[in-house]
Scaffold this motif. Sequence first.
Motif, PDB file in Angstrom:
ATOM      1  N   THR A 144       0.955   6.717   6.153  1.00 55.91           N
ATOM      2  CA  THR A 144       1.555   7.997   6.517  1.00 55.91           C
ATOM      3  C   THR A 144       2.883   8.190   5.802  1.00 55.91           C
ATOM      4  O   THR A 144       3.584   7.228   5.483  1.00 55.91           O
ATOM      5  CB  THR A 144       1.768   8.087   8.033  1.00 55.91           C
ATOM      6  OG1 THR A 144       2.576   6.980   8.460  1.00 55.91           O
ATOM      7  CG2 THR A 144       0.432   8.045   8.760  1.00 55.91           C
ATOM      8  N   LEU A 145       3.216   9.433   5.572  1.00 53.23           N
ATOM      9  CA  LEU A 145       4.448   9.820   4.892  1.00 53.23           C
ATOM     10  C   LEU A 145       5.211  10.787   5.782  1.00 53.23           C
ATOM     11  O   LEU A 145       4.647  11.334   6.734  1.00 53.23           O
ATOM     12  CB  LEU A 145       4.118  10.478   3.545  1.00 53.23           C
ATOM     13  CG  LEU A 145       3.306   9.640   2.557  1.00 53.23           C
ATOM     14  CD1 LEU A 145       2.790  10.514   1.424  1.00 53.23           C
ATOM     15  CD2 LEU A 145       4.145   8.497   2.010  1.00 53.23           C
ATOM     16  N   PRO A 146       6.496  11.025   5.510  1.00 51.69           N
ATOM     17  CA  PRO A 146       7.221  12.045   6.283  1.00 51.69           C
ATOM     18  C   PRO A 146       6.501  13.383   6.203  1.00 51.69           C
ATOM     19  O   PRO A 146       5.977  13.766   5.151  1.00 51.69           O
ATOM     20  CB  PRO A 146       8.585  12.103   5.578  1.00 51.69           C
ATOM     21  CG  PRO A 146       8.748  10.759   4.948  1.00 51.69           C
ATOM     22  CD  PRO A 146       7.374  10.330   4.536  1.00 51.69           C
ATOM     23  N   ALA A 167      10.131  12.690  -4.000  1.00 52.69           N
ATOM     24  CA  ALA A 167       9.782  13.965  -3.374  1.00 52.69           C
ATOM     25  C   ALA A 167       8.957  13.748  -2.113  1.00 52.69           C
ATOM     26  O   ALA A 167       9.099  14.501  -1.141  1.00 52.69           O
ATOM     27  CB  ALA A 167       9.014  14.836  -4.364  1.00 52.69           C
ATOM     28  N   LEU A 168       8.106  12.727  -2.111  1.00 52.97           N
ATOM     29  CA  LEU A 168       7.305  12.433  -0.918  1.00 52.97           C
ATOM     30  C   LEU A 168       8.178  12.025   0.266  1.00 52.97           C
ATOM     31  O   LEU A 168       7.749  12.107   1.416  1.00 52.97           O
ATOM     32  CB  LEU A 168       6.289  11.333  -1.218  1.00 52.97           C
ATOM     33  CG  LEU A 168       5.060  11.752  -2.046  1.00 52.97           C
ATOM     34  CD1 LEU A 168       4.241  10.533  -2.449  1.00 52.97           C
ATOM     35  CD2 LEU A 168       4.186  12.732  -1.275  1.00 52.97           C
ATOM     36  N   TYR A 169       9.398  11.581  -0.045  1.00 55.19           N
ATOM     37  CA  TYR A 169      10.341  11.212   1.016  1.00 55.19           C
ATOM     38  C   TYR A 169      11.508  12.197   1.070  1.00 55.19           C
ATOM     39  O   TYR A 169      12.621  11.839   1.466  1.00 55.19           O
ATOM     40  CB  TYR A 169      10.828   9.773   0.805  1.00 55.19           C
ATOM     41  CG  TYR A 169       9.742   8.767   1.114  1.00 55.19           C
ATOM     42  CD1 TYR A 169       9.610   8.214   2.379  1.00 55.19           C
ATOM     43  CD2 TYR A 169       8.795   8.428   0.149  1.00 55.19           C
ATOM     44  CE1 TYR A 169       8.594   7.316   2.674  1.00 55.19           C
ATOM     45  CE2 TYR A 169       7.770   7.540   0.427  1.00 55.19           C
ATOM     46  CZ  TYR A 169       7.678   6.986   1.691  1.00 55.19           C
ATOM     47  OH  TYR A 169       6.648   6.106   1.977  1.00 55.19           O
ATOM     48  N   GLU A 190       0.822  -1.205   0.000  1.00 55.74           N
ATOM     49  CA  GLU A 190       0.000   0.000   0.000  1.00 55.74           C
ATOM     50  C   GLU A 190       0.857   1.257   0.000  1.00 55.74           C
ATOM     51  O   GLU A 190       0.560   2.233  -0.686  1.00 55.74           O
ATOM     52  CB  GLU A 190      -0.936   0.008   1.220  1.00 55.74           C
ATOM     53  CG  GLU A 190      -2.018  -1.063   1.198  1.00 55.74           C
ATOM     54  CD  GLU A 190      -1.567  -2.333   1.904  1.00 55.74           C
ATOM     55  OE1 GLU A 190      -0.350  -2.623   1.889  1.00 55.74           O
ATOM     56  OE2 GLU A 190      -2.434  -3.026   2.463  1.00 55.74           O
ATOM     57  N   THR A 191       1.934   1.220   0.799  1.00 54.90           N
ATOM     58  CA  THR A 191       2.828   2.378   0.845  1.00 54.90           C
ATOM     59  C   THR A 191       3.517   2.586  -0.490  1.00 54.90           C
ATOM     60  O   THR A 191       3.688   3.721  -0.943  1.00 54.90           O
ATOM     61  CB  THR A 191       3.881   2.192   1.951  1.00 54.90           C
ATOM     62  OG1 THR A 191       3.217   2.034   3.214  1.00 54.90           O
ATOM     63  CG2 THR A 191       4.815   3.381   2.027  1.00 54.90           C
ATOM     64  N   ALA A 228      -5.680   8.716   2.503  1.00 48.23           N
ATOM     65  CA  ALA A 228      -4.729   7.621   2.700  1.00 48.23           C
ATOM     66  C   ALA A 228      -4.146   7.660   4.112  1.00 48.23           C
ATOM     67  O   ALA A 228      -3.960   6.616   4.755  1.00 48.23           O
ATOM     68  CB  ALA A 228      -3.622   7.695   1.651  1.00 48.23           C
ATOM     69  N   ALA A 229      -3.845   8.859   4.622  1.00 47.33           N
ATOM     70  CA  ALA A 229      -3.322   8.994   5.992  1.00 47.33           C
ATOM     71  C   ALA A 229      -4.349   8.520   7.006  1.00 47.33           C
ATOM     72  O   ALA A 229      -4.000   7.927   8.030  1.00 47.33           O
ATOM     73  CB  ALA A 229      -2.939  10.447   6.248  1.00 47.33           C
TER      74      ALA A 229
END
Length: 260
Positions: free
Chosen positions: A134-136, A221-223, A60-61, A128-129
């Motif tokens: 969750t993302l940084p 970019a998300l990380y 999923e991530t 999604a969160a």
Amino acid sequence: MIPSLLAIITREALRFIHQRERFVAALVRPLVWLLVFAAGFRAALGLSIIPPYQTYITYETYIVPGLCGMILLFNGMQSSLSLVYDREMGSMRLLLTSPQPRWWLLFSKLVGSTAISILQVYAFLAIAAFFGITLPAWGYITALPALLIAGLMLGALGLLLSSFIKQLENFAGVMNFVIFPMFFLSSALYPLWKMAESSELLHDICAVNPFTHAVELIRFALYTELNLPALGWTVLATAVFTAAALWGYDPARGAMRRKT
């Protein structure tokens, strides 16, 4: 020129507000993949530690950046559909005969549709969160330039296609030959190394697919990381699609000559 830009962006925003089902549809597609299909692929598809991830991740991530790209892709095509509709109704011809440069009007349309796409992406990330993806924290901010570049690239592709589609009825068939190959032959759903295990030819096709580089640009970019090769290829594809779209809408040389 700025007033015309603001006017076109406002028009796009109003059209989006009045078409609430478009917002829902834009979120349903990625959410179905995230909540339904991912459950089945989780056990079947193993993931190794690959950049930008520092540890093993769930499926999923992994697919979240690809689903962000899906929103941008489908919305870019939806925007091109509205251009075909406007041309059939006559409003597009009226717009292009305004005193403003044609390239600026098309660029304004592109910026407006991209802004709407980015809002949809952030709405998807919020949902999604809520489901635990969750993302940084800084990733939500550093992803904005990547989403803008990727959105402009896919919007420019839609703009190019709209210059060659003569009738609204032909839109669905043309889109099926663009959207689904671009999405499935990319790294949106599967890592490229996984594609190489199946077929080197498929891997090579995915590697040259501009959508793959857009997804990887968003993923890094998300990380909070910059993927320079993906950035370079995405910017190059944006320039090529935009130049071709401007040519297509030039009544002296492009496809618009045959329609007017």
